[in-house]
Design an enzyme around this catalytic site. Structure first.
Site, mmCIF file in Angstrom:
data_model
loop_
_atom_site.group_PDB
_atom_site.id
_atom_site.type_symbol
_atom_site.label_atom_id
_atom_site.label_comp_id
_atom_site.label_asym_id
_atom_site.label_seq_id
_atom_site.Cartn_x
_atom_site.Cartn_y
_atom_site.Cartn_z
ATOM 1 N N ASN A 210 30.367 16.741 16.051
ATOM 2 C CA ASN A 210 29.120 17.255 16.602
ATOM 3 C C ASN A 210 28.040 17.128 15.535
ATOM 4 O O ASN A 210 28.298 16.637 14.438
ATOM 5 C CB ASN A 210 29.290 18.699 17.081
ATOM 6 C CG ASN A 210 29.782 19.606 15.975
ATOM 7 O OD1 ASN A 210 29.127 19.755 14.944
ATOM 8 N ND2 ASN A 210 30.934 20.226 16.173
ATOM 9 N N ASP A 278 36.033 21.514 20.487
ATOM 10 C CA ASP A 278 36.862 22.190 21.482
ATOM 11 C C ASP A 278 38.121 21.395 21.825
ATOM 12 O O ASP A 278 39.148 21.978 22.171
ATOM 13 C CB ASP A 278 36.056 22.431 22.767
ATOM 14 C CG ASP A 278 34.961 23.460 22.569
ATOM 15 O OD1 ASP A 278 35.172 24.407 21.791
ATOM 16 O OD2 ASP A 278 33.887 23.314 23.180
ATOM 17 N N ASP A 307 41.715 28.089 19.346
ATOM 18 C CA ASP A 307 40.484 28.875 19.304
ATOM 19 C C ASP A 307 40.545 29.774 18.073
ATOM 20 O O ASP A 307 41.203 30.821 18.077
ATOM 21 C CB ASP A 307 40.355 29.709 20.578
ATOM 22 C CG ASP A 307 38.978 30.333 20.728
ATOM 23 O OD1 ASP A 307 38.434 30.799 19.708
ATOM 24 O OD2 ASP A 307 38.460 30.366 21.859
ATOM 25 N N PHE A 326 29.730 32.664 16.074
ATOM 26 C CA PHE A 326 28.455 32.013 16.390
ATOM 27 C C PHE A 326 28.584 31.342 17.753
ATOM 28 O O PHE A 326 29.652 30.840 18.110
ATOM 29 C CB PHE A 326 28.094 30.969 15.336
ATOM 30 C CG PHE A 326 27.355 31.524 14.148
ATOM 31 C CD1 PHE A 326 26.044 31.135 13.877
ATOM 32 C CD2 PHE A 326 27.954 32.446 13.304
ATOM 33 C CE1 PHE A 326 25.359 31.648 12.792
ATOM 34 C CE2 PHE A 326 27.272 32.968 12.219
ATOM 35 C CZ PHE A 326 25.967 32.566 11.959
ATOM 36 N N LYS A 344 36.286 36.407 23.488
ATOM 37 C CA LYS A 344 36.946 36.157 22.202
ATOM 38 C C LYS A 344 37.463 37.442 21.566
ATOM 39 O O LYS A 344 38.427 37.419 20.809
ATOM 40 C CB LYS A 344 35.970 35.486 21.237
ATOM 41 C CG LYS A 344 35.295 34.235 21.775
ATOM 42 C CD LYS A 344 36.173 33.028 21.736
ATOM 43 C CE LYS A 344 35.371 31.776 22.100
ATOM 44 N NZ LYS A 344 36.168 30.548 22.029
#
Length: 400
Positions: A210, A278, A307, A326, A344
């Site tokens: 990314n 991801d 995760d 974040f 989460k």
């Protein structure tokens, strides 16, 4: 600021050793006590008598001093200081530190100490730029060794460039800054920070990633360090260098990042600023994929990455007291971030809009909303360093 502070000063063997005499004087006039250590090479440039006279203390020179070593003097010396300063830090001393050598008093003290170390490098410009020194510098930075300088300027050998030892007052300022952190609100606390992107391989030369630069995570680690925290900084392949004075763990993939995070625990707080991929490619090729002329692209299969934020937030044992995630979103920022915090199980979410029009992803500024159990607090757009300082202060307040 330095009144009553104890400085162990290791003087290496270089022409810049003469500056160490002025450094001793500057430290003592600010109230610090100085325990000087001379390497054998340093004695070629400054005399033990001049060093002792300025320091008002005995000069330590010999690892095999029978009187001192009857009481394990080198261990006592390495542990009794508030800060260890190496000035000048020659290429040889830096190599010994990076390699963990201990064949004289100076290198043995540096290996035996559990105190923060500050080095002031000084050497010929070619030595400073040599690949071996570059490698050693990276090792020392990763070990949490701090540095000040070197500066650009004329060399004793007649060359010009980086390699001149920082001036005594610059070193004093660095010492004051470091010791000020030791009394900061996070002094003695361990904080884990993740940063940067992850790279998930497609084949040996291609990967999924990314646009994260790692700038916000890096700034946050530096801000928490400046409040006195011991930082473990787990970073993917960021485009900005890691901050000084933190323990750096470099990773590539999401699974490597999770392993590094779990290895770094326990911590009182964990801040997950990394932009973790991801998904990963499950059929990554061992060799570079080639076009076969058919016009058909290769079929890639994907699996969901672990995760990291949820894994740490939901730990039954060893969960940090404060877990901060974040959320980089491009639409419905607050709604998505609120749902993410609940899903989460983290304490706070720092949400921001990273849609292309904002210029935030990879840029120098950020505009965030901090979501906690008490609600949402939106901050004005500001430099990422300013965001980091404000968030670090909030973390220190929460841990107080």
């Amino acid at each position: 600021m330095l009144a009553g502070k104890r400085i162990l000063l290791i003087i290496g063997g270089g022409i810049a050793a003469y500056k160490a005499l002025d450094l001793i004087r500057r430290l003592r006039e600010r109230g610090a006590s100085v325990s000087p250590v001379l390497t054998r090479a340093a004695e070629e440039f400054v005399t033990p008598l001049s060093v002792a006279a300025l320091a008002g203390a005995n000069v330590h020179r010999d690892l095999f001093d029978l009187t001192a070593e009857a009481e394990m003097g080198h261990i006592q010396l390495s542990r009794s200081a508030d800060l260890v300063v190496v000035a000048p830090a020659t290429a040889d001393l830096m190599a010994k530190m990076a390699g963990g050598l201990a064949n004289d008093l100076a290198s043995t003290l540096l290996l035996a100490t559990d105190t923060q170390v500050l080095i002031a490098p000084a050497m010929n410009v070619r030595m400073w730029q040599h690949t071996a020194t570059v490698r050693n510098r990276a090792v020392l930075e990763g070990d949490g060794i701090l540095s000040v300088g070197p500066n650009d300027g004329d060399m004793a050998c007649g060359e010009y460039g980086p390699g001149r030892m920082a001036e005594p007052l610059e070193i004093v300022a660095a010492i004051e800054g470091i010791l000020d952190r030791a009394t900061g609100p996070l002094a003695g606390r361990h904080v884990l920070v993740t940063s940067g992107p992850t790279h998930e391989p497609i084949d040996p030369v291609r990967y999924i990633a990314n646009r994260s630069s790692g700038a916000q995570g890096t700034a946050l680690a530096a801000a928490l360090r400046d409040l006195g925290a011991h930082i473990t900084f787990v970073t993917g392949p960021a485009s900005v260098p890691p901050p000084q004075g933190v323990t750096v763990v470099k990773v590539e993939t999401a699974r490597e990042m999770l392993a590094a995070v779990e290895a770094a625990l326990p911590a009182e707080a964990a801040v997950f600023a990394a932009a973790v991929a991801d998904w990963r490619v499950t059929n990554a090729a061992e060799r570079k994929m080639k076009k076969d002329g058919s016009g058909t692209p290769p079929a890639l299969s994907f699996a969901e990455n672990p995760d990291i934020l949820a894994t740490i937030s939901q730990r039954a044992e060893g969960r940090p007291r404060l877990v901060v995630g974040f959320a980089a979103e491009t639409d419905d920022v607050i709604a998505h971030a609120t749902a993410k915090r609940a899903r989460k199980g983290c304490d706070w979410i720092v949400a921001n809009d990273v849609s292309p029009a904002t210029g935030i992803m990879g840029g120098s500024e950020n505009a965030v909303t901090v979501l906690t159990a008490e609600g949402a607090e939106t901050w004005p757009r500001m430099a990422k360093d300013a965001v980091a300082r404000r968030l670090a202060a909030r973390i220190a307040e929460a841990l107080a």
